[in-house]
Each structure stands twice: as C-alpha cells, then as structure tokens.
Design an enzyme around this catalytic site. Sequence first.
Site, PDB file in Angstrom:
ATOM      1  N   LYS A  79      45.303  48.788  50.750  1.00 17.23           N
ATOM      2  CA  LYS A  79      43.873  48.793  51.244  1.00 17.23           C
ATOM      3  C   LYS A  79      44.150  49.683  52.880  1.00 17.23           C
ATOM      4  O   LYS A  79      43.234  50.225  53.347  1.00 17.23           O
ATOM      5  CB  LYS A  79      43.704  47.357  51.946  1.00 17.23           C
ATOM      6  CG  LYS A  79      43.168  46.822  50.711  1.00 17.23           C
ATOM      7  CD  LYS A  79      43.138  45.302  50.802  1.00 17.23           C
ATOM      8  CE  LYS A  79      43.006  44.446  49.598  1.00 17.23           C
ATOM      9  NZ  LYS A  79      43.086  42.826  49.745  1.00 17.23           N
TER      10      LYS A  79
ATOM     11  N   GLN B  15      44.875  38.740  54.084  1.00 14.56           N
ATOM     12  CA  GLN B  15      45.189  38.477  52.455  1.00 14.56           C
ATOM     13  C   GLN B  15      45.700  37.288  52.139  1.00 14.56           C
ATOM     14  O   GLN B  15      46.426  36.597  52.610  1.00 14.56           O
ATOM     15  CB  GLN B  15      46.623  39.750  52.436  1.00 14.56           C
ATOM     16  CG  GLN B  15      46.987  39.820  51.021  1.00 14.56           C
ATOM     17  CD  GLN B  15      45.995  40.492  50.277  1.00 14.56           C
ATOM     18  OE1 GLN B  15      45.214  41.503  50.566  1.00 14.56           O
ATOM     19  NE2 GLN B  15      45.674  40.202  48.889  1.00 14.56           N
TER      20      GLN B  15
ATOM     21  N   ASP C 286      35.113  40.616  53.812  1.00 19.14           N
ATOM     22  CA  ASP C 286      35.533  40.186  52.309  1.00 19.14           C
ATOM     23  C   ASP C 286      34.242  39.253  51.999  1.00 19.14           C
ATOM     24  O   ASP C 286      34.318  38.973  51.017  1.00 19.14           O
ATOM     25  CB  ASP C 286      36.910  39.266  52.825  1.00 19.14           C
ATOM     26  CG  ASP C 286      38.149  39.783  51.916  1.00 19.14           C
ATOM     27  OD1 ASP C 286      37.670  40.634  51.004  1.00 19.14           O
ATOM     28  OD2 ASP C 286      39.046  39.265  52.297  1.00 19.14           O
TER      29      ASP C 286
END
Length: 299
Positions: free
Chosen positions: A53, A97, A120
């Site tokens: 990412k 994460q 997200d």
Amino acid sequence: MTNIIDGKIVAENVVETVKRFTAELTGNHGVQPGLAVVIVGEDPASQVYVSSKSKKAKECGFLSVQHTLPADTSEADLLKLIGELNADKTIHGILVQLPLPGHIDSGKIIQAIAPEKDVDGFSFINVGKLGTGEVDSAFVPCTPAGSMLLIERVRGKDLSGLNAVVVGRSNIVGKPMANLLLAANCTVTIAHSRTKDLPALARTADILVAAVGRPEMIKGDWVKPGATVIDVGINRIPAPEKGEGKSRLVGDVDFAGASQAAGAITPVPGGVGPMTIAMLMANTLVSASRSAGVEPPAF
Ligand SMILES: NC(=O)c1ccc[n+]([C@@H]2O[C@H](COP(=O)([O-])OP(=O)(O)OC[C@H]3O[C@@H](n4cnc5c(N)ncnc54)[C@H](OP(=O)(O)O)[C@@H]3O)[C@@H](O)[C@H]2O)c1
C-alpha cells in the site's frame, strides 16, 4: 464465450487516473494527497499488505507515511497517534492495518479515525452514508468498491431489474457490497452460513458475488447462464502438483465449472484482488480533493 474480467487492467486504469489527478492537484492547487498507514506488530502477511500500500501510494505521487509500532503498543498510545494524524493537514487518508493485537479494541481505534480521512470506509458515518444511499459522499470500503467497478464494466452503472445475490455478510465486504448493488437498483439478497438451499438461491442471480472464504465452494451448476460472477475470496490451498509443500490461490468459486455458465467472471488471482489497493488510492485522492475544494474524478 465467457468474459474473464481482468482486474489488473481495470486497477491500472484507476491508478492512472489517480496519478493524473494527483499531479494536477499537487501542481495547480498545492495539495499533495497524503496517506498514513499504521501497523502494529509483526504479522508477516500484514507487513506485506502494508508495504504494498505504501509503495503504491508513492507511485501515485502521494505523501506516503508508514507508522510501524511494536506489538505491545498500548491502546492509549495508538489512539494518541490516530489523534495526531486526524489533526495533520498533510494527511488525507488514515488506514490502520487489521487485525490488531488482542489487547487493542479494533472497533475503538477504527471509530477514532476522522470520518473524512477514513479511506477504508469503516467508520459509522461512512457506513451510515452508504446504508442510506449517500454513496457519492461516503468512503466505500475498497474491496466492494472495486468489485462494483468490475460489475459496472460488464453491466453498466444502472443495474435496474437485475437480481443480485451476495454470499457473505461481513462488514468489510458482504454488507457494503449489497448496499452498493441496492443503490444501483438491483434486487439484492444477502446469503450467509444459515441460508437454506444456497445453490437454488445462487441460480436466481444475474450478479453473483462470493465473499465467503471457503475454497471453490460455489459450483458451476449454481451459476445462472450468462450471470456476472465476482469472486472476492482469496484462499490458499495445497498444490502438491507444483511440488512438495507448495500452495496456490483459489477463490470461493469453482472457476473451471462456473466459467462454463457465467457470462463474465473474475479469476483468482487477478480479479478483485488488484482492485482493493487501487480503490484505496482512489479514496485517498478523493479525500485530498475534497479538502482542497476541488471536484474529485469519477471512477
Ligand atoms: N480481494 C480482496 O482484496 C479481499 C478483501 C477482503 C476479503 N477478501 C476475501 O474474501 C473472503 C471473505 O472475506 P470476509 O472478510 O468477508 O470474511 P468473513 O468476515 O469471514 O465472512 C464470511 C462470510 O461468509 C459466510 N459463510 C461462511 N460459510 C458459509 C457457507 N457455508 N455458506 C454461506 N455463507 C457462508 C459467513 O456467514 P455467517 O455470517 O453466517 O458466519 C460470513 O458472513 C475471504 O476469502 C477473504 O480472504 C478478499
């Protein structure tokens, strides 16, 4: 002939658009999109995801910041970092994460991220916007957002009159996927582990999305002829044919069987997978554009 949907190409298109708009936003408006990725602990799979990412963010021309914290980081310290990132004007997207170590309440951490930086799409504000049909102003979770783009490439944006079946009801994939399909005028059914006669239900689907986590569970004869099949599953299974101890990735759909019936189908790997990271970049660019008062690109 079945159309095998190439997620790598669609993801590349998304990333190209992100790069182009990033150059414009940075050059003409003085705003460089900034993505902060936070990882706690040393889970090897998470490390791989996080570094890919961060790498993609750099490739897009973003400011890419990675915070790698030790596994024994306290919840309070992590909340403090989130607070700092929320206040940091150079950061437009914050990603923590998952999974987090057991002593940290993931829900608390996710809800601490400012909704306008929640790329997200897991905060209650973004979930609520999607659930009430405010899709344009929501951050939509990256995997279902990417799956939706693949469906649009095959079926167009208006899915009126089509039956969609989403197998799986997770907050990360199944539920947001169902909401996206509903917003595009599908008639949506969500199936899960307690659903009766899943094969018969699946056969009603013009659009069948599998997000289960069970290798090749969805068989060819569950697929309606001509259906669009989106396989979100990523499962590693033993592959002794490749040598001792070797493995390979398969989806939740029996690809060989399903591709006999499907009009279009995503492979695993190379279908939904590449879209997830591309949509993270897209969401971060959208966040930066909004902060600069600039109309973001459409994806
Ligand atoms: N491509 C990507 O980037 C990406 C991103 C995220 C996830 N994934 C993959 O997508 C898959 C799903 O992920 P997830 O996070 O949504 O998983 P999850 O949270 O474990 O949810 C799985 C869902 O499948 C349902 N299910 C389990 N067994 C079933 C059965 N026999 N029949 C019908 N439904 C069943 C469960 O039902 P209950 O709710 O009743 O338990 C649950 O709703 C995994 O393979 C994951 O690795 C891929």
